[in-house]
Design a protein around this motif. Sequence first.
Motif, PDB file in Angstrom:
ATOM      1  N   MET A   1       0.778  -1.218  -0.052  1.00  0.00           N
ATOM      2  CA  MET A   1      -0.294  -0.038   0.006  1.00  0.00           C
ATOM      3  C   MET A   1       0.829   1.156   0.011  1.00  0.00           C
ATOM      4  SD  MET A   1      -2.722   1.347   2.901  1.00  0.00           S
ATOM      5  CE  MET A   1      -2.782   2.865   3.263  1.00  0.00           C
ATOM      6  N   ILE A   2       0.497   2.256  -0.891  1.00  0.00           N
ATOM      7  CA  ILE A   2       1.337   3.459  -0.992  1.00  0.00           C
ATOM      8  C   ILE A   2       1.008   4.219   0.362  1.00  0.00           C
ATOM      9  CG2 ILE A   2       1.682   5.651  -2.008  1.00  0.00           C
ATOM     10  CD1 ILE A   2       1.295   4.177  -4.757  1.00  0.00           C
ATOM     11  N   ILE A   3       1.874   4.701   1.010  1.00  0.00           N
ATOM     12  CA  ILE A   3       1.540   5.612   2.267  1.00  0.00           C
ATOM     13  C   ILE A   3       1.635   6.903   2.093  1.00  0.00           C
ATOM     14  CG2 ILE A   3       1.751   3.705   3.866  1.00  0.00           C
ATOM     15  CD1 ILE A   3       4.467   4.624   4.716  1.00  0.00           C
ATOM     16  N   THR A   4       2.591   7.336   1.123  1.00  0.00           N
ATOM     17  CA  THR A   4       2.787   8.751   0.800  1.00  0.00           C
ATOM     18  C   THR A   4       3.281   8.941  -0.617  1.00  0.00           C
ATOM     19  OG1 THR A   4       3.281  10.703   1.790  1.00  0.00           O
ATOM     20  CG2 THR A   4       5.030   9.071   1.903  1.00  0.00           C
ATOM     21  N   GLU A   5       3.304  10.025  -1.177  1.00  0.00           N
ATOM     22  CA  GLU A   5       3.805  10.415  -2.260  1.00  0.00           C
ATOM     23  C   GLU A   5       4.399  11.853  -2.222  1.00  0.00           C
ATOM     24  OE1 GLU A   5       1.975   8.949  -6.040  1.00  0.00           O
ATOM     25  OE2 GLU A   5       0.212   8.637  -4.660  1.00  0.00           O
ATOM     26  N   PHE A   6       5.735  12.263  -2.771  1.00  0.00           N
ATOM     27  CA  PHE A   6       6.339  13.549  -2.944  1.00  0.00           C
ATOM     28  C   PHE A   6       7.262  13.380  -3.723  1.00  0.00           C
ATOM     29  CE2 PHE A   6       8.214  10.953   0.567  1.00  0.00           C
ATOM     30  CZ  PHE A   6       9.490  11.425   0.304  1.00  0.00           C
ATOM     31  N   ASN A   7       7.671  14.596  -4.399  1.00  0.00           N
ATOM     32  CA  ASN A   7       8.685  14.903  -5.176  1.00  0.00           C
ATOM     33  C   ASN A   7       8.948  13.652  -6.236  1.00  0.00           C
ATOM     34  OD1 ASN A   7       8.894  17.009  -3.694  1.00  0.00           O
ATOM     35  ND2 ASN A   7      10.967  16.621  -3.003  1.00  0.00           N
ATOM     36  N   ASP A   8       7.877  13.102  -6.609  1.00  0.00           N
ATOM     37  CA  ASP A   8       7.959  11.792  -7.664  1.00  0.00           C
ATOM     38  C   ASP A   8       8.635  10.651  -7.040  1.00  0.00           C
ATOM     39  OD1 ASP A   8       6.943  13.122 -10.125  1.00  0.00           O
ATOM     40  OD2 ASP A   8       8.702  14.262 -10.549  1.00  0.00           O
ATOM     41  N   ILE A   9       8.397  10.520  -5.699  1.00  0.00           N
ATOM     42  CA  ILE A   9       8.648   9.402  -4.959  1.00  0.00           C
ATOM     43  C   ILE A   9       7.439   9.054  -4.307  1.00  0.00           C
ATOM     44  CG2 ILE A   9       9.942   8.537  -2.662  1.00  0.00           C
ATOM     45  CD1 ILE A   9      12.103  11.113  -3.177  1.00  0.00           C
ATOM     46  N   GLU A  10       7.317   7.605  -4.436  1.00  0.00           N
ATOM     47  CA  GLU A  10       6.228   6.766  -3.649  1.00  0.00           C
ATOM     48  C   GLU A  10       6.824   6.069  -2.649  1.00  0.00           C
ATOM     49  OE1 GLU A  10       3.162   5.684  -7.508  1.00  0.00           O
ATOM     50  OE2 GLU A  10       4.434   4.327  -6.844  1.00  0.00           O
ATOM     51  N   ILE A  11       6.266   6.041  -1.475  1.00  0.00           N
ATOM     52  CA  ILE A  11       6.457   5.318  -0.338  1.00  0.00           C
ATOM     53  C   ILE A  11       5.609   4.374   0.108  1.00  0.00           C
ATOM     54  CG2 ILE A  11       7.347   4.995   2.160  1.00  0.00           C
ATOM     55  CD1 ILE A  11       9.381   6.986   0.284  1.00  0.00           C
ATOM     56  N   SER A  12       5.681   2.989   0.034  1.00  0.00           N
ATOM     57  CA  SER A  12       5.059   2.000   0.411  1.00  0.00           C
ATOM     58  C   SER A  12       5.346   1.198   1.349  1.00  0.00           C
ATOM     59  CB  SER A  12       4.353   1.309  -1.067  1.00  0.00           C
ATOM     60  OG  SER A  12       5.347   0.635  -1.598  1.00  0.00           O
ATOM     61  N   MET A  13       4.381   0.344   1.743  1.00  0.00           N
ATOM     62  CA  MET A  13       4.789  -0.740   2.878  1.00  0.00           C
ATOM     63  C   MET A  13       3.949  -2.060   2.739  1.00  0.00           C
ATOM     64  SD  MET A  13       5.435   1.248   6.619  1.00  0.00           S
ATOM     65  CE  MET A  13       6.035  -0.223   7.255  1.00  0.00           C
ATOM     66  N   ASP A  14       4.606  -3.069   2.732  1.00  0.00           N
ATOM     67  CA  ASP A  14       3.883  -4.386   2.869  1.00  0.00           C
ATOM     68  C   ASP A  14       2.569  -4.512   3.632  1.00  0.00           C
ATOM     69  OD1 ASP A  14       3.099  -7.148   2.104  1.00  0.00           O
ATOM     70  OD2 ASP A  14       4.898  -7.774   3.278  1.00  0.00           O
ATOM     71  N   GLN A  15       1.472  -4.712   2.956  1.00  0.00           N
ATOM     72  CA  GLN A  15       0.445  -4.768   4.196  1.00  0.00           C
ATOM     73  C   GLN A  15       0.384  -5.997   4.885  1.00  0.00           C
ATOM     74  OE1 GLN A  15      -2.971  -4.526   1.547  1.00  0.00           O
ATOM     75  NE2 GLN A  15      -3.015  -6.546   0.862  1.00  0.00           N
ATOM     76  N   ASP A  16       1.337  -7.063   4.474  1.00  0.00           N
ATOM     77  CA  ASP A  16       1.332  -8.225   5.413  1.00  0.00           C
ATOM     78  C   ASP A  16       2.321  -8.209   6.239  1.00  0.00           C
ATOM     79  OD1 ASP A  16      -1.041  -9.511   3.951  1.00  0.00           O
ATOM     80  OD2 ASP A  16       0.237 -10.032   2.406  1.00  0.00           O
ATOM     81  N   PHE A  17       3.227  -7.095   6.257  1.00  0.00           N
ATOM     82  CA  PHE A  17       4.367  -7.037   7.021  1.00  0.00           C
ATOM     83  C   PHE A  17       5.507  -8.032   7.086  1.00  0.00           C
ATOM     84  CE2 PHE A  17       0.901  -4.084   8.539  1.00  0.00           C
ATOM     85  CZ  PHE A  17       1.677  -2.722   8.580  1.00  0.00           C
TER      86      PHE A  17
END
Length: 83
Positions: A1-17
């Motif tokens: 899941m994408i948790i944030t976007e900024f400056n053409d950067i996407e940060i995501s985390m695995d929803q199953d961890f």
Amino acid sequence: MIITEFNDIEISMDQDFKNGPVASVYYKDDDIFGEINIITGEIEGNFSKYVVPVLMAWYEEFKKSLREIWETKLLYRLPDWED
């Protein structure tokens, strides 16, 4: 899941961890993938010398929230960020 976007950067985390305490990073401009260890702040990936300081600054501001996500295993969207 994408948790944030900024400056053409996407940060995501695995929803199953299952990948450990990491946030995945995708830099769209250069089509580069990497990771930030949310415990240590270590950044992996072939990001340019211009992108790494931006990622480090973002991490410093949001490391408490990232650790909370990891510890509670509850994903949520982080606020927009301007460097």
